[in-house]
Design an enzyme around this catalytic site. Structure first.
Site: not given
Ligand code: NAD
Length: 499
Positions: A149, A177, A226, A281, A384
């Site tokens: 998101f 989201r 995440s 991130c 985090e």
């Molecule tokens: P999230 O892991 O909740 O969701 C990411 C994606 O995975 C979304 O499309 C979501 O629909 C999907 N998802 C969520 N739960 C799932 C499940 N149980 N099974 C399968 N798919 C699922 O992450 P978020 O809250 O959207 O984003 C924030 C996180 O992303 C933070 O931890 C941040 O550090 C990380 N992030 C990392 C980078 C990087 O390049 N390392 C960049 C941006 C964000």
């Protein structure tokens, strides 16, 4: 209330699963729309249509493919205000920050316009007598991206621009989201000339993610989100024989040496720690001053800056430093972690707990928090937080500070503030973290370098954007060709070796 759909076959379509998720306005706490959550069947149908369209796209010369991206860049500039507004309304970040989100994606699109050059193969003339050898990079077919998101414009573009430039079809499963901007981007790609079905936006949750991971037509999956989900997607995708790269969570440390310019370090920490409400991130969430005297000076500079931060809705204009966090659940999680820090004995030197914004009482605003005397064993250090909370961990020596960052399970980004070149160089060489800033708090590499963390922040071999993206979205085929006269004279029965 707006009902969003998917973007399939070059148009917006309604979902058929009957399942929906609420799309919130984080500033008001109100539900402002509904997004359909695709079923496995809907995902599979989008993939099948993409697979039909992809061979003709791969056969289109790379310069023509790049021209679509050129036009897309022009359209992004044309619609910048509209995109930023839609992004802020669902995500909560300020308008200038929302434009930054679009622009950091646009820069990768610009890089991908170099596809004709980046896709050039290798050629060895006369590798043997009458033998030429050449390698070419070919598209994989249908590939998919699952995005978070916090950058609803940038990260989808980081994924679909190189994938499409290489001749693939792309299935985007954005965050449920803030799904509006990804659909707007797909519409602009159609307007720019992308043939239908090559960029399908399928909204959804775990069901559609699992459908992506299990669909045998999908050759590669790129994920950002995440760490627990990154690990899950990496292992299930790999087990199903796909090429997978996953980028996860972070806990980025900024080391402040005694010789650093303390005003510069404090300014950097405030921007990097609290910008976008800490929902980046690459946010700095841990400050590590070296020596108690450095720590005291740093805290003294930080406290007034953190107290002066302006928190508000994006509609309040450019004066706001950061907006609400994305959901009520995210806010509750941050509040719980802050309380755990207080209970564990960390000193809350700026207490944002009773933050209240008149007229926005139901919004997901979190006041700025600054902790001092945080230690390794505390949950606020280990986890985090993804909110406007900066923890200060005091180190007595440079080696102790370096060791802290090295021992942490995450390895996305880090920074050191110092005036000493030797210390900076030693830090950059020894640290086991993927992106390093020297007097730069958020060292996000530009489009033509690659982006990726180490340890629990990244899974897979190749980074995002830069030359790695062109490797990830293609596979190499090597041809050994001989046009000798010898073949006319009969077969060869021993393995050929170079003379
Ligand atoms: P999230 O892991 O909740 O969701 C990411 C994606 O995975 C979304 O499309 C979501 O629909 C999907 N998802 C969520 N739960 C799932 C499940 N149980 N099974 C399968 N798919 C699922 O992450 P978020 O809250 O959207 O984003 C924030 C996180 O992303 C933070 O931890 C941040 O550090 C990380 N992030 C990392 C980078 C990087 O390049 N390392 C960049 C941006 C964000």
């Amino acid at each position: 209330m707006e009902e969003l759909g998917h973007y399939i076959g070059g148009q917006r379509v309604s979902g058929t699963s009957g399942r929906f998720a609420d799309v919130m306005n984080p500033a008001t706490g109100e539900v402002q729309g509904k997004v359909p959550l695709a079923s496995r069947e809907e995902l599979d149908a989008a993939v099948a249509a993409a697979a039909q369209a992809q061979p003709a796209w791969a056969a289109t010369n790379p310069q023509r493919r790049a021209r679509v991206l050129m036009e897309f860049v022009r359209l992004l500039h044309r619609d910048m205000d509209k995109l930023a507004e839609a992004l802020s309304r669902e995500h909560g970040k300020t308008l200038p920050d929302a434009k930054g989100d679009v622009i950091r994606g646009l820069e990768v699109v610009e890089f991908c316009i170099g596809a004709p050059h980046l896709l050039k193969g290798e050629y060895t003339d006369s590798a043997g007598p009458g033998i030429d050898m050449y390698s070419m990079r070919q598209a994989l077919g249908v590939v998919a991206g699952i995005t978070p998101f916090n950058f609803p414009a940038m990260i989808p573009m980081w994924k679909f621009a190189p994938a499409l430039a290489c001749g693939n079809a792309f299935i985007l499963k954005p965050s449920e989201r803030d799904p509006s901007v990804p659909i707007m981007l797909a519409e602009l790609m159609s307007e720019a000339g992308l043939p239908d079905n090559l960029l399908q936006v399928v909204n959804g949750d775990k069901e559609s993610v699992d459908a992506i991971l299990d669909n045998p037509t999908i050759q590669a999956v790129g994920f950002v989100g995440s760490t627990p989900i990154a690990e899950y997607i990496y292992s299930r995708g790999c087990a199903n024989g796909k090429r997978v790269q996953c980028f996860g969570g972070a806990k980025n440390h900024m080391i402040v040496m005694p010789d650093a310019d303390m005003d510069q370090a404090a300014d950097a920490l405030v921007g990097a720690g609290y910008g976008a409400a800490g929902e980046r991130c690459m946010a700095i969430s841990v400050a590590v001053p070296v020596g108690d005297e450095t720590a005291d000076r740093l805290i003294e500079k930080l406290v007034p800056r953190v107290e002066a931060l302006k928190v508000g809705p994006y509609t309040a204009g450019n004066d706001v430093d950061y907006g609400p966090v994305v959901t009520g659940a995210a806010k509750a999680n941050i509040e719980r972690l802050v309380q755990s820090g207080v209970d564990a004995g960390a000193k809350l030197v700026v207490d944002g707990r009773n933050f209240n914004l008149q007229g926005y009482e139901n919004g997901f605003f979190v006041g700025p928090h600054l902790f001092d005397h945080v230690t390794r064993d505390m949950e606020i250090y280990q986890k985090e937080i993804f909110g406007p909370v900066l923890s200060t961990v005091r180190a007595q020596t440079y080696e102790e500070a370096l060791g802290l960052a090295m021992d942490h399970e995450y390895g996305n980004g880090t920074a050191i503030f110092t005036r000493d070149g030797d210390t900076a160089r030693d830090f950059a060489n020894r640290i086991n973290i993927g992106m390093v800033g020297v007097n730069v708090p958020i060292p996000v590499p530009l489009a033509y370098h690659t982006f990726g963390g180490w340890k629990k922040s990244g899974f897979g071999d190749l980074n995002q954007h830069g030359p790695d993206a062109f490797k990830f979205y293609t596979r190499t085929k090597t041809v050994t060709a001989r046009w000798p006269s010898g073949i006319k004279e009969g077969g060869e029965f021993t393995i050929p070796v170079m003379q």
